[in-house]
Design an enzyme around this catalytic site. Structure first.
Site, PDB file in Angstrom:
ATOM      1  CB  SER A  92       1.896  12.217  25.593  1.00 17.39           C
ATOM      2  OG  SER A  92       2.347  11.674  24.387  1.00 17.39           O
ATOM      3  CG  ASP A 104      -4.099  10.708  20.053  1.00 12.85           C
ATOM      4  OD1 ASP A 104      -3.063  10.876  19.389  1.00 12.85           O
ATOM      5  OD2 ASP A 104      -4.124  10.719  21.295  1.00 12.85           O
ATOM      6  CG  HIS A 141      -1.104  13.063  21.233  1.00 15.19           C
ATOM      7  ND1 HIS A 141      -1.566  11.887  21.803  1.00 15.19           N
ATOM      8  CD2 HIS A 141       0.113  13.298  21.795  1.00 15.19           C
ATOM      9  CE1 HIS A 141      -0.654  11.423  22.653  1.00 15.19           C
ATOM     10  NE2 HIS A 141       0.361  12.266  22.675  1.00 15.19           N
TER      11      HIS A 141
END
Lengths: 272, 272
Positions: B95, B217, B245
């Protein structure tokens, strides 16, 4: 045999020559109008009802086939008004009901004197050159969650939709509102709501439309509202001070005042 | 005087000639790698650490000015590796750390043998012709909520990020992970994370990059991942079966296996 009005849990209050109909959004019922509708009862007949599958509408009204598109809900609205001999009503619609209203008005413009759309979006999904605000992945996740656990879903959806985190009571109340919904009807309605695409219908709307836009509305963000405004011929746009997606809940006074002006103004409203 | 490694709560395990560094995402700490990192300990030295302001990193590391941009976090990573005399590490980043990794690799390509990016996005906000997945209204609402009530925010954010609603334990655990974060550091980091725009940096990344893309996601949707893949020269894209995610949390075996392949493959990986 119950009338269609009874089956939609219709409540009529107030007196006046014109009729104002309030149409609630996804997962709600007519109670969401409780702080706005009374402001119209002094000089209008105010009609509240519940969409099929929601609130205290007769569960038998819901038909999986008919209600697999927004057009089914639009046909319900037409049938309801016809059954009561009403026409030329002012319709105040929130969220998905703005598109139900548009589809009904395309079929039967005679029924509507005007439509006030609160937080309308013709399509939630982003597309080439179109910003509805959501990628499919986000809607898939939200609907997966809704199908797996409606209560958890309500707890996620409510704060996003209501905003105004400094006043958590609105969110708590809205969770309760959502949790009154029956998942067997609300779940398929979620798919219909979130994956409908009414963009091509907007230019066909021929009745006067006023759009109420909130600040920081995550469900109907700026580009989605702009699309509706630009594609509905002659529509007027009024920007509210209210934030979030549910100004009739969080900012009822401003909402009532703005709707009243929309109903009476013939000239473009201030802020257009 | 504590070393920089101690201040970042560095843990090193395993043996081998190469070093694999795992960099966690927003609101988390190194514990999110607990089901993935051990798979590398047999033949690598595995380095876990906590970003400034998160996990058990020394709170004094956090500097409001330095950490007002992702570049501050990138400088931290460079300083940490330099302080330990490490170079040519394999960095596995999730991320927001994928962009921290990219910025660090642009400044100091010598430090990195390769980068594996899990769920990268160079910009979360939609823009003309760019689909990051979020309109400003949605991010404003989420950050308003985070600032007003971090715990409520965690309860909203976790199910969206984790997905997999049929396995609610992952979401419950992730809420706990988020709630371990100190809002005084996590709140400004949220703004930095969600409003950063690294799109112009992507073409400058000169180290080998493998991108891991999940299904559904909502944080790094298809167009956002495609942008990173298309703009980082020579990057490889691997699509996981995992949804959500956080595949390192919800699908650790597939994630570990895919990362292993990314580290060893010189030829393009299957699924590229």
């Amino acid at each position: 045999m119950a009338t269609l009005a009874e089956r939609h849990n219709v409540r009529i209050r107030g007196e006046g020559n014109s009729v104002v109909v309030f149409a609630h959004g996804f997962g709600c019922d007519q109670l969401v109008w409780k702080d706005v509708a009374p402001a119209f009862e002094g000089d209008h007949r105010v009609l509240l009802f519940d969409l099929a599958g929601l609130g205290r509408a007769d569960p038998e009204l819901y038909d999986r086939q008919r209600h697999s598109t927004l057009d089914g809900y639009a046909l319900d609205l037409i049938a309801l008004l016809d059954s009561m001999g009403l026409s030329q009503v002012h319709l105040v619609a929130h969220s998905v009901s703005t598109m139900i209203a548009a589809l009904a008005a395309i079929r039967r413009p005679d029924l509507f004197a005007s439509i006030v759309m609160i937080g309308p979006s013709a399509c939630y999904l982003n597309d080439d050159g179109y910003r509805g605000g959501f990628e499919r992945e986000m809607l898939d996740q939200l609907i997966d969650l809704l199908e797996a656990n409606f209560v958890d879903w309500a707890r996620v959806f409510a704060p996003i939709v209501i905003g105004n985190p400094d006043r958590p009571k609105f969110t708590d109340d809205f969770v309760e509102t959502l949790c009154r919904a029956d998942p067997q009807f609300a779940t398929p309605f979620a798919r219909v709501t979130f994956f409908s695409d009414c963009r091509e219908d907007m230019p066909k709307v021929g009745v006067p439309v006023t759009i109420l836009q909130c600040q920081e509305d995550p469900v109907a963000p700026e580009p989605a509202i702009a699309f509706v405004h630009e594609t509905i011929p002659g529509s007027r746009l009024v920007r509210l001070e209210a934030t979030g997606h549910c100004p009739h809940i969080t900012h009822p006074e401003e909402t009532a005042e703005t709707v009243r002006r929309a109903l009476t103004d013939v000239a473009p409203a201030a802020g257009t």
